[in-house]
Design a protein around this motif. Structure first.
Motif, mmCIF file in Angstrom:
data_model
loop_
_atom_site.group_PDB
_atom_site.id
_atom_site.type_symbol
_atom_site.label_atom_id
_atom_site.label_comp_id
_atom_site.label_asym_id
_atom_site.label_seq_id
_atom_site.Cartn_x
_atom_site.Cartn_y
_atom_site.Cartn_z
ATOM 1 N N ASP A 199 20.119 -2.832 4.032
ATOM 2 C CA ASP A 199 21.081 -3.061 2.961
ATOM 3 C C ASP A 199 22.112 -1.953 2.774
ATOM 4 O O ASP A 199 23.025 -2.085 1.962
ATOM 5 N N GLY A 200 21.958 -0.825 3.496
ATOM 6 C CA GLY A 200 22.927 0.263 3.335
ATOM 7 C C GLY A 200 22.305 1.604 3.673
ATOM 8 O O GLY A 200 21.158 1.680 4.132
ATOM 9 N N ASP A 210 11.842 -0.978 8.563
ATOM 10 C CA ASP A 210 12.611 -1.410 7.398
ATOM 11 C C ASP A 210 13.381 -0.249 6.779
ATOM 12 O O ASP A 210 14.203 -0.442 5.894
ATOM 13 N N THR A 229 18.574 1.556 5.312
ATOM 14 C CA THR A 229 17.815 0.307 5.269
ATOM 15 C C THR A 229 18.772 -0.787 5.742
ATOM 16 O O THR A 229 19.975 -0.526 5.903
#
Length: 190
Positions: free
Chosen positions: A105-106, A71, A103
């Motif tokens: 998300d970025g 993750d 991650t």
């Protein structure tokens, strides 16, 4: 990622670079996948030929992260080394140890520039140097990554389509057979 874990990873990588440069070599690109805050291990790129092979070999670091269902991942590389291997323009700053924390998300790009202090010439004719770490610029959320590193970040979070009872175990074996240096933490080595 907890600040203490990040600081420890930065310290380990900087020490590895100091040792490698002191021996006349630049450590290969490295990925450190994490699952729920726990380090899976450290995986260094296999020996790379200049050009397409280097692009592919660096991007393939993602396989271990994808297989572990990471993750978070941290990738580390040297600006000039990766640019030369991948036949890309050398960006600034150089020389520079780059580390990206990513991650799904970025990502945030951290750069640790240094100057080189010549220690000696190795018998092979390469320079053994000591890095003199200079002030680091502020971390850059979404900072531009060179193509093979961006690919490794992207593929780290793409599920592997492996029809095998142990996708992680078989990925580790295959990567080691391909020449990647895989050092797993105790929790993931079993």
């Amino acid at each position: 990622m907890e600040a203490q874990v990040w600081d420890a990873l930065v310290s380990v990588v900087k020490n590895a670079y100091t040792t490698g440069l002191g021996e006349g070599t630049v450590p290969r690109p490295l990925i450190m996948p994490l699952v729920r805050g726990e380090l899976v291990g450290m995986i260094w790129a296999r020996p790379l030929a200049v050009g397409r092979d280097a692009l592919v070999g660096i991007a393939e670091l993602a396989n271990i992260a994808a297989a572990a269902e990471a993750d978070e991942v941290v990738l580390a590389w040297e600006t000039h080394d990766v640019a030369t291997a991948c036949e890309l323009p050398v960006g600034d700053p150089a020389p520079c140890l780059n580390m990206v924390l990513a991650t799904p998300d970025g990502h945030v790009l951290h750069q640790f520039p240094y100057t080189e202090q010549l220690l000696s010439l190795t018998p092979e004719g390469t320079a053994a140097v000591a890095p003199d770490w200079t002030p680091a610029p502020a971390p850059r959320p979404g900072g531009e990554l060179v193509p093979p590193i961006q690919a490794a970040v992207d593929f780290s979070f793409t599920p592997l389509e492996l029809d095998h009872p142990s996708p992680f175990g078989v990925t580790v074996v295959l990567m080691e057979e391909d020449g990647y240096r895989v050092r797993l933490t105790e929790a993931f080595a079993g």
